[in-house]
Enzyme design. Structure first.
Site, PDB file in Angstrom:
ATOM      1  N   GLU A 178      35.256  -2.083   3.132  1.00 33.08           N
ATOM      2  CA  GLU A 178      35.577  -0.966   2.245  1.00 33.08           C
ATOM      3  C   GLU A 178      34.788   0.301   2.537  1.00 33.08           C
ATOM      4  O   GLU A 178      35.316   1.413   2.428  1.00 33.08           O
ATOM      5  CB  GLU A 178      35.352  -1.376   0.774  1.00 33.08           C
ATOM      6  CG  GLU A 178      36.395  -2.308   0.205  1.00 33.08           C
ATOM      7  CD  GLU A 178      36.116  -3.766   0.468  1.00 33.08           C
ATOM      8  OE1 GLU A 178      36.746  -4.621  -0.163  1.00 33.08           O
ATOM      9  OE2 GLU A 178      35.254  -4.069   1.325  1.00 33.08           O
ATOM     10  N   GLU A 188      36.919 -11.035  -1.292  1.00 31.57           N
ATOM     11  CA  GLU A 188      36.363 -11.060  -2.647  1.00 31.57           C
ATOM     12  C   GLU A 188      37.031 -12.141  -3.496  1.00 31.57           C
ATOM     13  O   GLU A 188      36.377 -12.794  -4.313  1.00 31.57           O
ATOM     14  CB  GLU A 188      36.517  -9.688  -3.296  1.00 31.57           C
ATOM     15  CG  GLU A 188      35.599  -8.640  -2.679  1.00 31.57           C
ATOM     16  CD  GLU A 188      35.769  -7.263  -3.288  1.00 31.57           C
ATOM     17  OE1 GLU A 188      34.906  -6.868  -4.090  1.00 31.57           O
ATOM     18  OE2 GLU A 188      36.769  -6.595  -2.968  1.00 31.57           O
ATOM     19  N   ALA A 248      43.437  -5.196  -0.614  1.00 34.21           N
ATOM     20  CA  ALA A 248      44.242  -4.532  -1.636  1.00 34.21           C
ATOM     21  C   ALA A 248      45.200  -3.537  -0.978  1.00 34.21           C
ATOM     22  O   ALA A 248      45.131  -3.277   0.221  1.00 34.21           O
ATOM     23  CB  ALA A 248      43.346  -3.835  -2.648  1.00 34.21           C
TER      24      ALA A 248
END
Length: 778
Positions: free
Chosen positions: A179, A157, A108
């Site tokens: 993460e 993911e 992201a």
């Protein structure tokens, strides 16, 4: 939900609005209308393909103006729209691919993640992203993620939401959920789908440590359904699709799915028996390894304990809700803010041009170079390392590991044999620790050769001197080297404490000379300090910096000075520790205090690990340059005379058995302090921490003031990677900002009154306070 950052997309509300750039051509994917023609068009950042003969569709992501694909809110919006349109077609299999070389999806957008809390609808924003990824999991046809390169964070993911994953076998292909290293957690279903797919133990290792796996490991874990060499993916993909269409149950993963579907009581029983003991053990290990300072891993464990195994839609839905809550809670913590900033600055460092840190003392001459500066840069094609000791072997490993032929020059074949054994030990360790295949070891060793002659030096592009830290020895070697090497050869020294100016004066053409300071062990420490000599050519300096970046090194340009940046600051820290020891005679409390602060080990365990002989030599060199600091040389000499050299000798500040500390060396205090060993002062842990960390901060501020390093964030990254300064604190200068410069100034004044002038507040801090500023403006 992670990974890379882009400067041009930070608006977190984009998922709520249709991008104006989406062409009306998307109407070609009509509502329910039978499609009898091939679709092959690019809409936004996606290429959309559909073959009506085979009923196979494909979405290929190619994010514009970016080297890698990132799951920005705009990309997620486009993905959602394309999935909805493709669902109207009679698709049998949907492929999800990347057009970027050696990269699937890097995660992201970090900039968007940092902005989420500023939006009043932050919970809804995360839920929208989760729903879009979840739509892949519930797509009407099987989905296949084709991964040839990095699949990180949100990218993995997304792949986990697919029915199948095909992964390339190339060394550059890595799958990871990193993460937690940023203080957050997987927010797109990673805590739910990964444990259900590969099992709890394997998933915890990947999630809690951010461990990356290659294609082969992914297949063994059950994360990948097929591993194929990159060049053969286009040939093997149709066969895999045919297998899915004809007999999907023949796939290993599908067999495990049937077990969960038809024998759920087995899964439930195994989970009930194993879950609590596994989580209890993992919590203990986390507390031991990282302490209480990083909340993300424990947050992950709490979520998994409530949802594992997430094998039903309801459980996954509940798990996604817990991910949202946990993600937002973590974003509000100071440690996560610091970790995200460090990642942002690490990315900046990778992209930053290498600029010579020190100004030229005089105009450099480059007339002897065959290539002019107008050409792009000097290609580094072959390398030679002088000295096959610990550092030399490590540097040679690095060159061969990155496909560069390397030769090690030694004084005798006996010494060369010793160097080969050190090199072999590095490969053996990598085989054990990171699963390096034997064929990789063989290939890398084949690129390494040895010589006792100076003659081959003439053919080398880069020569790195890595002999012991003796000024006269290094000067003589450099003089000899210059007689044999070509006029284009780049000459470097790996010194960490000697004067670059004095070494440069031993060369006739010192404009091609610089320092490349690797850290030990080279195969584990990525940091490199790059320091110029007084006449080093700027373009040559930049070329070497680019070369090291290609070798995946973290390159910090510094001004030439004794100890450069990291060792200079570390010297101040360790010296103050020796001074406190003289007052307290309490090694264990000092080391425990710094461990509690977040350092990977206390100062005396660190000295034992480095070696007291090495520390004594560095102290002898640096104490002459930094006379304002306490001088521990006498203490080091006493211990060296007893052959107490630290961990490698079995005795130092601690006594060791099989490499493990067994307690403080029982003879230490008497050896160092004699009758005064019983005269002790007691300091609280808070006072010890304050004194040592402020000693480190003081020398850091002076280094910044003198321009030894160019920016505060480069200094903080150097200490993070070079000393293990706790990442959750954001760096030593970030730590001063957290205190506030005004409070730090008062601390220095008080410490000066109690412990000496070496705590005199630096001028740069006084100036920062007077202007009411911080060292960081973010």
């Amino acid at each position: 939900m992670k990974r890379s950052s882009t400067p041009n997309t930070t608006t977190s509300s984009r998922m709520k609005q249709q991008p104006s750039s989406t062409p009306s051509r998307s109407k070609n994917l009509s509502k329910g209308r039978k499609i009898n023609k091939t679709i092959n068009e690019t809409i936004g950042d996606f290429k959309i393909e559909y073959n009506p003969t085979t009923n196979i569709g494909a979405l290929t992501l190619d994010l514009k103006n970016s080297k890698v694909n990132i799951l920005t809110s705009k990309v997620l919006y486009q993905l959602d729209q394309h999935l909805k349109k493709l669902a109207t077609l009679p698709i049998k299999i949907l492929l999800i691919k990347s057009a970027k070389p050696k990269s699937f999806i890097a995660g992201a957008d970090i900039n968007e993640i940092k902005q989420i809390l500023k939006s009043p609808t932050h919970t809804k924003i995360i839920a929208q992203g989760q729903n879009i990824i979840d739509n892949i999991a519930h797509f009407k046809a099987p989905t296949v993620a084709v991964i040839d390169g990095h699949a990180l964070g949100g990218g993995l993911e997304l792949a986990l939401a697919c029915t199948y994953r095909i992964v390339s076998s190339e060394s550059y292909t890595k799958l990871a959920l990193p993460e937690v290293t940023l203080g957050i957690l997987p927010g797109f279903g990673g805590t739910q789908r990964l444990p259900a797919l590969i099992g709890l133990n394997a998933a915890l290792k990947m999630i809690l440590k951010g461990t990356a796996v290659n294609g082969s490991k992914a297949y063994r874990l059950g994360l990948a359904d097929k591993v194929i060499p990159s060049a053969y993916i286009s040939f093997e993909l149709p066969k895999f699709i045919d297998q899915v269409n004809r007999n999907p149950h023949s796939l290993r993963k599908d067999r495990s799915r049937r077990l969960r579907r038809h024998f759920p009581w087995i899964v439930a029983l195994a989970t009930k028996l194993a879950l609590k003991p596994i989580l209890r053990f993992t919590r203990k290990q986390l507390l031991k390894s990282i302490g209480p300072h990083y909340p993300a891993p424990n947050k992950v464990l709490k979520i998994i304990s409530q949802t594992y195994p997430a094998v039903t839609t309801e459980k996954i839905k509940h798990g996604l809700a817990l991910e949202r809550i946990g993600f937002l809670e973590l974003l509000k913590t100071a440690s996560t803010s610091h970790l995200l900033a460090l990642f942002h600055h690490s990315t900046m460092l990778k992209n930053k041009a290498i600029v010579k840190a020190a100004p030229l003392n005089q105009k450099s001459s480059t007339s002897h170079l065959k290539r002019t500066l107008k050409k792009s840069h000097f290609p580094i094609e072959q390398s030679l390392v002088i000295g096959g000791g610990t550092m030399g072997a490590g540097i040679a490993w690095l060159m061969s590991h990155h496909n560069l032929p390397v030769r090690i020059k030694e004084v005798s074949w006996e010494a060369a044999s010793s160097g080969y054994q050190k090199l072999l030990a590095i490969h053996n360790q990598r085989e054990r620790k990171v699963g390096q295949p034997q064929q990789v070891t063989t290939a890398e060793l084949s690129r390494t050769s040895f010589t006792t002659s100076w003659t081959p030096v003439h053919n080398e592009t880069l020569v790195i001197e890595a002999v012991p830290e003796n000024l006269e020895l290094k000067k003589n070697i450099l003089k000899t080297l210059e007689r044999y090497c070509s006029q284009d050869t780049i000459i470097a020294t790996n010194t960490s404490s000697l004067s670059i100016d004095q070494l440069a004066r031993s060369l006739k053409h010192s404009e091609r000379f610089l320092a490349i300071h690797f850290f030990n062990p080279v195969h584990r420490m990525k940091l490199v300090e790059l320091a110029p000599g007084p006449k080093t050519d700027p373009e040559l300096f930049a070329t070497v910096g680019r070369f090291l970046k290609k070798q995946n090194r973290i390159v910090i340009p510094v001004k030439a000075c004794p100890g450069f940046l990291v060792n200079r600051i570390l010297f101040a820290y360790l010296n103050e520790a020796m001074k406190i020891l003289e007052e307290t005679k309490d090694i264990e409390t000092i080391d425990a205090s710094l461990k509690d602060f977040g350092m990977p080990m206390g100062p005396f365990r660190l000295i034992d690990q480095i070696g007291l002989d090495v520390c004594a030599h560095v102290a002898q060199c640096l104490s002459k340059a930094y006379r304002h600091l306490p001088n521990p040389l006498k203490a080091y000499k006493k211990l060296n005379q007893r052959n107490w050299l630290g961990q490698k000798a079995g005795t130092g500040f601690y006594a060791y058995a099989s490499g493990q500390p067994m307690g403080v060396n029982p003879e230490l205090y008497h050896e160092l302090y004699g009758e005064s060993a019983l005269m002790k002062r007691t300091f609280t842990s808070e006072k010890i921490i304050e004194r040592l960390i402020m000693a480190m901060a003081h020398e850091s501020l002076i280094a910044l003031e003198l321009g030894i390093v160019q920016t505060p964030w480069e200094l903080d990254l150097a200490l993070l990677y070079g000393t293990g300064f706790p990442a959750f604190r954001g760096g030593i200068l970030r730590y001063i900002d957290t205190l506030t410069p005004a409070k730090a100034f008062k601390k220095f004044e008080r410490l000066k009154d109690f412990y000496g002038d070496h705590f005199t507040p630096p001028a740069i801090l006084k100036d920062t306070v007077s202007r009411n500023q911080l060292f960081y403006n973010d």
